[in-house]
Scaffold this motif. Sequence first.
Motif, short mmCIF file in Angstrom:
data_model
loop_
_atom_site.label_atom_id
_atom_site.label_comp_id
_atom_site.label_asym_id
_atom_site.label_seq_id
_atom_site.Cartn_x
_atom_site.Cartn_y
_atom_site.Cartn_z
N PHE A 142 0.83 -1.20 0.00
CA PHE A 142 0.00 0.00 0.00
C PHE A 142 0.87 1.25 0.00
CE2 PHE A 142 -1.97 3.44 2.40
CZ PHE A 142 -3.20 3.59 1.74
N ALA A 143 1.89 1.27 0.87
CA ALA A 143 2.74 2.45 0.98
C ALA A 143 3.51 2.69 -0.32
CB ALA A 143 3.71 2.28 2.15
N ASN A 144 4.06 1.64 -0.90
CA ASN A 144 4.82 1.80 -2.14
C ASN A 144 3.92 2.20 -3.30
OD1 ASN A 144 7.34 1.15 -1.01
ND2 ASN A 144 6.94 -1.04 -1.20
N LEU A 145 2.69 1.70 -3.30
CA LEU A 145 1.75 2.01 -4.37
C LEU A 145 1.35 3.49 -4.36
CD1 LEU A 145 -0.03 0.87 -6.69
CD2 LEU A 145 -1.81 0.46 -4.97
N HIS A 146 1.22 4.06 -3.15
CA HIS A 146 0.74 5.45 -3.03
C HIS A 146 1.84 6.43 -2.65
CE1 HIS A 146 -3.47 4.25 -3.43
NE2 HIS A 146 -3.24 3.27 -2.57
N LEU A 147 3.09 5.99 -2.64
CA LEU A 147 4.17 6.84 -2.16
C LEU A 147 4.30 8.12 -2.98
CD1 LEU A 147 6.43 7.00 -0.06
CD2 LEU A 147 7.94 5.88 -1.71
N MET A 189 4.13 8.29 4.75
CA MET A 189 4.44 7.14 3.91
C MET A 189 5.95 6.90 3.86
SD MET A 189 1.73 5.72 2.32
CE MET A 189 0.80 5.80 3.83
N ILE A 190 6.71 7.97 3.68
CA ILE A 190 8.17 7.85 3.59
C ILE A 190 8.74 7.31 4.90
CG2 ILE A 190 10.32 9.14 3.34
CD1 ILE A 190 8.81 11.03 1.44
N SER A 191 8.26 7.87 6.02
CA SER A 191 8.72 7.42 7.32
C SER A 191 8.39 5.95 7.54
CB SER A 191 8.09 8.28 8.42
OG SER A 191 8.42 7.79 9.70
N PHE A 192 7.21 5.56 7.10
CA PHE A 192 6.77 4.18 7.26
C PHE A 192 7.66 3.23 6.47
CE2 PHE A 192 4.27 0.74 5.37
CZ PHE A 192 3.91 0.04 6.51
N THR A 193 7.89 3.53 5.19
CA THR A 193 8.64 2.62 4.34
C THR A 193 10.11 2.55 4.74
OG1 THR A 193 8.92 4.42 2.74
CG2 THR A 193 7.12 2.86 2.36
N SER A 194 10.61 3.58 5.41
CA SER A 194 12.02 3.58 5.80
C SER A 194 12.24 3.14 7.25
CB SER A 194 12.61 4.99 5.62
OG SER A 194 11.95 5.91 6.45
N SER A 195 11.18 2.70 7.90
CA SER A 195 11.31 2.28 9.30
C SER A 195 12.12 1.00 9.42
CB SER A 195 9.93 2.09 9.94
OG SER A 195 9.24 1.05 9.29
N GLU A 196 12.59 0.74 10.61
CA GLU A 196 13.51 -0.38 10.83
C GLU A 196 12.88 -1.73 10.53
OE1 GLU A 196 17.14 -1.94 11.51
OE2 GLU A 196 16.61 0.19 11.48
N TRP A 197 11.60 -1.89 10.88
CA TRP A 197 11.01 -3.21 10.67
C TRP A 197 10.75 -3.48 9.20
CZ3 TRP A 197 6.25 -3.90 8.48
CH2 TRP A 197 5.40 -2.81 8.46
N CYS A 198 10.70 -2.44 8.37
CA CYS A 198 10.61 -2.65 6.93
C CYS A 198 11.92 -3.24 6.41
CB CYS A 198 10.31 -1.34 6.22
SG CYS A 198 8.63 -0.74 6.45
N ASP A 223 1.85 9.52 -4.84
CA ASP A 223 0.58 10.18 -5.12
C ASP A 223 0.67 11.67 -4.78
OD1 ASP A 223 -0.37 7.76 -5.86
OD2 ASP A 223 -1.84 7.55 -4.27
N PRO A 224 0.17 12.54 -5.62
CA PRO A 224 0.23 13.98 -5.32
C PRO A 224 -0.70 14.33 -4.17
CG PRO A 224 -1.06 13.59 -7.30
CD PRO A 224 -0.46 12.27 -6.94
N GLU A 225 -0.44 15.48 -3.57
CA GLU A 225 -1.24 15.93 -2.42
C GLU A 225 -2.72 16.08 -2.78
OE1 GLU A 225 -1.58 20.00 0.24
OE2 GLU A 225 0.40 19.41 -0.55
N GLU A 226 -2.98 16.44 -4.04
CA GLU A 226 -4.36 16.63 -4.48
C GLU A 226 -5.18 15.35 -4.36
OE1 GLU A 226 -1.71 17.53 -6.16
OE2 GLU A 226 -1.79 19.72 -5.89
N GLU A 227 -4.54 14.20 -4.55
CA GLU A 227 -5.25 12.92 -4.45
C GLU A 227 -5.70 12.66 -3.02
OE1 GLU A 227 -6.22 10.62 -6.78
OE2 GLU A 227 -5.71 12.26 -8.16
N TRP A 228 -4.85 12.99 -2.04
CA TRP A 228 -5.22 12.75 -0.64
C TRP A 228 -6.27 13.75 -0.17
CZ3 TRP A 228 -4.06 8.15 0.45
CH2 TRP A 228 -2.88 7.57 0.02
N GLU A 229 -6.35 14.91 -0.83
CA GLU A 229 -7.37 15.89 -0.47
C GLU A 229 -8.77 15.39 -0.84
OE1 GLU A 229 -6.18 19.44 -2.42
OE2 GLU A 229 -4.65 19.96 -0.92
N LYS A 230 -8.85 14.39 -1.69
CA LYS A 230 -10.14 13.82 -2.09
C LYS A 230 -10.65 12.78 -1.10
CE LYS A 230 -9.16 14.21 -7.06
NZ LYS A 230 -9.01 13.43 -8.33
#
Length: 315
Positions: free
Chosen positions: A64-69, A251-260, A71-78
């Motif tokens: 999920f995180a890699n798929l939406h990493l 998203m960036i913080s999540f994908t770069s976390s230690e458990w990833c 995505d522009p801000e406008e998409e999340w505003e929806k």
Amino acid sequence: MIMRKVRNQPRTTRQDLVNDLKRAGTTVSKKTISNTLRRHGLKSCSARKVPLLKLAHVQARLKFANLHLDDPEEEWEKVMWSDETKKELFGLNSTRRVWRKKDEYNPKNTIPTMKHGGGNIILWGCFSAKGTGQLHCIEGRMDGAMYREILANNLLPSVKALKMCHGWIFQHDNNLKHTARATKEWLRKKHLKVLKWPSQSPDLNPIENLWRELKVCIAQQQPRNLKDMEEWAKIPAAVCANLVKNYRKRMISFTSSEWCKLLNRMSRIPNHSGRGFESCVEHAQTTRGAEDEQDSDREDRKWEECNRKQYSGKR
């Protein structure tokens, strides 16, 4: 030995390390253990509570995180974010620290409590980048029919009040009531687009930040009844907009976390697909590679040499 033990078993206590070193023929104090760990950038912390994850959950969350990493801000505003939470009306379910002398239990140094929390409520809420939507107090046990009624009476009016743009997206988690066939059919008939959400991922939902803010406000006011829930509507729209604006950072913080990184290690474990998540983690932690082992041995030898000189000097 110390660093290797702490890396492999973070729940090891100072007394455990003292006992291990004593059995190995070295006598040190717990203070020395603490100083050694601090020099290596380690400190004692409360273990953070995280969702119970199986390997399939971890992989779905990363997908999920890699798929939406990007995505522009406008998409999340929806997106209209939603969730349920439980709140005790009296007190805050968290640890607070105070500065006081021994046995000094003045009211300002204590947190008042009531048996069973003084009553609790289950809340459903939603928000978007434009502000908070309606907040609904759930009475009794929620089933699929009640959930669909909540959506009809609260979600749709919230979308209208916040003037969501055409093509807005609804987010909810994979609770059984949310994924029931009747609920999916209701959403389809209403022509609502639903964001595909990974299971066990409350940390990816920015509404958790708003729940925290709401609970702190309510704890400070100590409401006397279930109706005193006006703080939700008072959350500034700027706070909501900022949460959405910074979602890519989440998203960036999540994908770069230690458990990833740990998952990447597990992907290189032979035949890991047939193992449980815990055994994969254990295998990945105990096979750190030659460099990590050499670094750990080097640090242990340096520590033992300093300790030997210290004790020889005392004699």
